[in-house]
Motif scaffolding. Structure first.
Motif, PDB file in Angstrom:
ATOM      1  N   LEU A  25      80.374 -19.555  36.880  1.00  0.00           N
ATOM      2  CA  LEU A  25      79.010 -19.161  36.515  1.00  0.00           C
ATOM      3  C   LEU A  25      79.034 -18.303  35.266  1.00  0.00           C
ATOM      4  N   VAL A  26      78.097 -18.575  34.373  1.00  0.00           N
ATOM      5  CA  VAL A  26      77.965 -17.775  33.161  1.00  0.00           C
ATOM      6  C   VAL A  26      76.504 -17.394  32.993  1.00  0.00           C
ATOM      7  N   GLU A  27      76.241 -16.090  33.027  1.00  0.00           N
ATOM      8  CA  GLU A  27      74.882 -15.589  32.825  1.00  0.00           C
ATOM      9  C   GLU A  27      74.633 -15.288  31.353  1.00  0.00           C
ATOM     10  N   SER A  28      73.374 -15.364  30.972  1.00  0.00           N
ATOM     11  CA  SER A  28      72.972 -14.997  29.625  1.00  0.00           C
ATOM     12  C   SER A  28      71.495 -14.608  29.645  1.00  0.00           C
ATOM     13  N   GLY A  29      71.055 -14.005  28.538  1.00  0.00           N
ATOM     14  CA  GLY A  29      69.642 -13.689  28.400  1.00  0.00           C
ATOM     15  C   GLY A  29      69.284 -12.228  28.551  1.00  0.00           C
ATOM     16  N   GLY A  30      70.260 -11.402  28.888  1.00  0.00           N
ATOM     17  CA  GLY A  30      69.969  -9.983  29.019  1.00  0.00           C
ATOM     18  C   GLY A  30      69.741  -9.338  27.662  1.00  0.00           C
ATOM     19  N   GLY A  31      69.287  -8.092  27.696  1.00  0.00           N
ATOM     20  CA  GLY A  31      69.057  -7.373  26.448  1.00  0.00           C
ATOM     21  C   GLY A  31      68.199  -6.154  26.671  1.00  0.00           C
ATOM     22  N   LEU A  32      67.744  -5.603  25.567  1.00  0.00           N
ATOM     23  CA  LEU A  32      66.885  -4.416  25.582  1.00  0.00           C
ATOM     24  C   LEU A  32      65.432  -4.851  25.395  1.00  0.00           C
ATOM     25  N   VAL A  33      64.573  -4.384  26.262  1.00  0.00           N
ATOM     26  CA  VAL A  33      63.164  -4.754  26.193  1.00  0.00           C
ATOM     27  C   VAL A  33      62.322  -3.535  26.529  1.00  0.00           C
ATOM     28  N   GLN A  34      61.136  -3.467  25.950  1.00  0.00           N
ATOM     29  CA  GLN A  34      60.245  -2.350  26.221  1.00  0.00           C
ATOM     30  C   GLN A  34      59.538  -2.552  27.568  1.00  0.00           C
ATOM     31  N   PRO A  35      59.118  -1.476  28.190  1.00  0.00           N
ATOM     32  CA  PRO A  35      58.344  -1.616  29.435  1.00  0.00           C
ATOM     33  C   PRO A  35      57.138  -2.518  29.218  1.00  0.00           C
ATOM     34  N   GLY A  36      56.903  -3.386  30.186  1.00  0.00           N
ATOM     35  CA  GLY A  36      55.832  -4.360  30.082  1.00  0.00           C
ATOM     36  C   GLY A  36      56.256  -5.675  29.459  1.00  0.00           C
ATOM     37  N   GLY A  37      57.441  -5.706  28.913  1.00  0.00           N
ATOM     38  CA  GLY A  37      57.939  -6.911  28.257  1.00  0.00           C
ATOM     39  C   GLY A  37      58.521  -7.924  29.229  1.00  0.00           C
ATOM     40  N   SER A  38      59.065  -8.988  28.659  1.00  0.00           N
ATOM     41  CA  SER A  38      59.604 -10.087  29.460  1.00  0.00           C
ATOM     42  C   SER A  38      60.986 -10.484  28.962  1.00  0.00           C
ATOM     43  N   LEU A  39      61.761 -11.011  29.874  1.00  0.00           N
ATOM     44  CA  LEU A  39      63.054 -11.606  29.571  1.00  0.00           C
ATOM     45  C   LEU A  39      63.261 -12.806  30.489  1.00  0.00           C
ATOM     46  N   ARG A  40      64.060 -13.732  30.035  1.00  0.00           N
ATOM     47  CA  ARG A  40      64.428 -14.879  30.858  1.00  0.00           C
ATOM     48  C   ARG A  40      65.945 -14.960  30.929  1.00  0.00           C
ATOM     49  N   LEU A  41      66.461 -14.802  32.117  1.00  0.00           N
ATOM     50  CA  LEU A  41      67.890 -14.910  32.340  1.00  0.00           C
ATOM     51  C   LEU A  41      68.255 -16.343  32.717  1.00  0.00           C
ATOM     52  N   SER A  42      69.450 -16.739  32.301  1.00  0.00           N
ATOM     53  CA  SER A  42      69.961 -18.061  32.643  1.00  0.00           C
ATOM     54  C   SER A  42      71.327 -17.928  33.289  1.00  0.00           C
ATOM     55  N   CYS A  43      71.607 -18.832  34.197  1.00  0.00           N
ATOM     56  CA  CYS A  43      72.915 -18.886  34.852  1.00  0.00           C
ATOM     57  C   CYS A  43      73.365 -20.339  34.846  1.00  0.00           C
ATOM     58  N   ALA A  44      74.374 -20.615  34.047  1.00  0.00           N
ATOM     59  CA  ALA A  44      74.885 -21.980  33.927  1.00  0.00           C
ATOM     60  C   ALA A  44      76.079 -22.145  34.858  1.00  0.00           C
ATOM     61  N   ALA A  45      76.016 -23.181  35.672  1.00  0.00           N
ATOM     62  CA  ALA A  45      77.082 -23.451  36.636  1.00  0.00           C
ATOM     63  C   ALA A  45      77.919 -24.634  36.181  1.00  0.00           C
ATOM     64  N   SER A  46      79.207 -24.537  36.428  1.00  0.00           N
ATOM     65  CA  SER A  46      80.111 -25.647  36.138  1.00  0.00           C
ATOM     66  C   SER A  46      81.176 -25.699  37.230  1.00  0.00           C
ATOM     67  N   GLY A  47      81.942 -26.783  37.203  1.00  0.00           N
ATOM     68  CA  GLY A  47      82.966 -26.946  38.215  1.00  0.00           C
ATOM     69  C   GLY A  47      82.455 -27.743  39.398  1.00  0.00           C
ATOM     70  N   SER A  48      82.883 -27.350  40.577  1.00  0.00           N
ATOM     71  CA  SER A  48      82.544 -28.075  41.804  1.00  0.00           C
ATOM     72  C   SER A  48      81.170 -27.623  42.303  1.00  0.00           C
ATOM     73  N   ILE A  49      80.115 -28.171  41.703  1.00  0.00           N
ATOM     74  CA  ILE A  49      78.765 -27.687  42.001  1.00  0.00           C
ATOM     75  C   ILE A  49      78.029 -28.543  43.011  1.00  0.00           C
ATOM     76  N   SER A  50      78.659 -29.519  43.582  1.00  0.00           N
ATOM     77  CA  SER A  50      77.996 -30.321  44.603  1.00  0.00           C
ATOM     78  C   SER A  50      77.910 -29.537  45.911  1.00  0.00           C
ATOM     79  N   ASN A  51      76.883 -29.853  46.702  1.00  0.00           N
ATOM     80  CA  ASN A  51      76.710 -29.248  48.022  1.00  0.00           C
ATOM     81  C   ASN A  51      76.568 -27.729  47.982  1.00  0.00           C
ATOM     82  N   ILE A  52      75.945 -27.230  46.952  1.00  0.00           N
ATOM     83  CA  ILE A  52      75.649 -25.798  46.898  1.00  0.00           C
ATOM     84  C   ILE A  52      74.512 -25.497  47.858  1.00  0.00           C
TER      85      ILE A  52
END
Length: 115
Positions: free
Chosen positions: A4-31
């Motif tokens: 798993l690799v996360e991305s999308g974090g950062g510094l944001v002001q109160p009231g703001g928005s962010l979108r985090l992503s988590c990319a999966a690889s490998g044996s991802i069947s039957n999760i």
């Protein structure tokens, strides 16, 4: 094994928005489930949002109505849309996959909410 690799974090002001992503690889069947957790400085890791393989989502009370979890099966990615961010949302956010009895964690991405 699942990676798993996360991305999308950062510094944001109160009231703001962010979108985090988590990319999966490998044996991802039957999760069984994927989810987002967070750990603020000096605090224990806590569940933020999870989604079962059937698409049922759950949220912590503290983020209900502000955060939304979603997934793109084709891209093998799960997302966390975070709106109306508050300073108390500041934490390292981790992605987790549950497959049978095995939990796999990503290394985390840092979200800082500050003016």
């Amino acid at each position: 094994q699942v990676q798993l690799v996360e991305s999308g974090g950062g510094l944001v002001q109160p009231g703001g928005s962010l979108r985090l992503s988590c990319a999966a690889s490998g044996s991802i069947s039957n999760i069984d489930a994927m989810g987002w957790y967070r750990q603020a400085p000096g605090k224990q890791r806590e569940m933020v949002s999870t989604m079962t393989s059937g698409g049922i989502a759950s949220y912590a009370n503290s983020v209900q109505g502000r955060f939304a979890i979603s997934r793109d099966n084709a891209k093998r990615t799960v997302f966390l849309q975070m709106n109306s961010l508050k300073p108390e949302d500041t934490a390292v956010y981790y992605c987790k996959v549950v497959k049978g009895r095995v939990d796999t964690w990503g290394k985390g991405t840092t979200v800082t909410v500050s003016s």
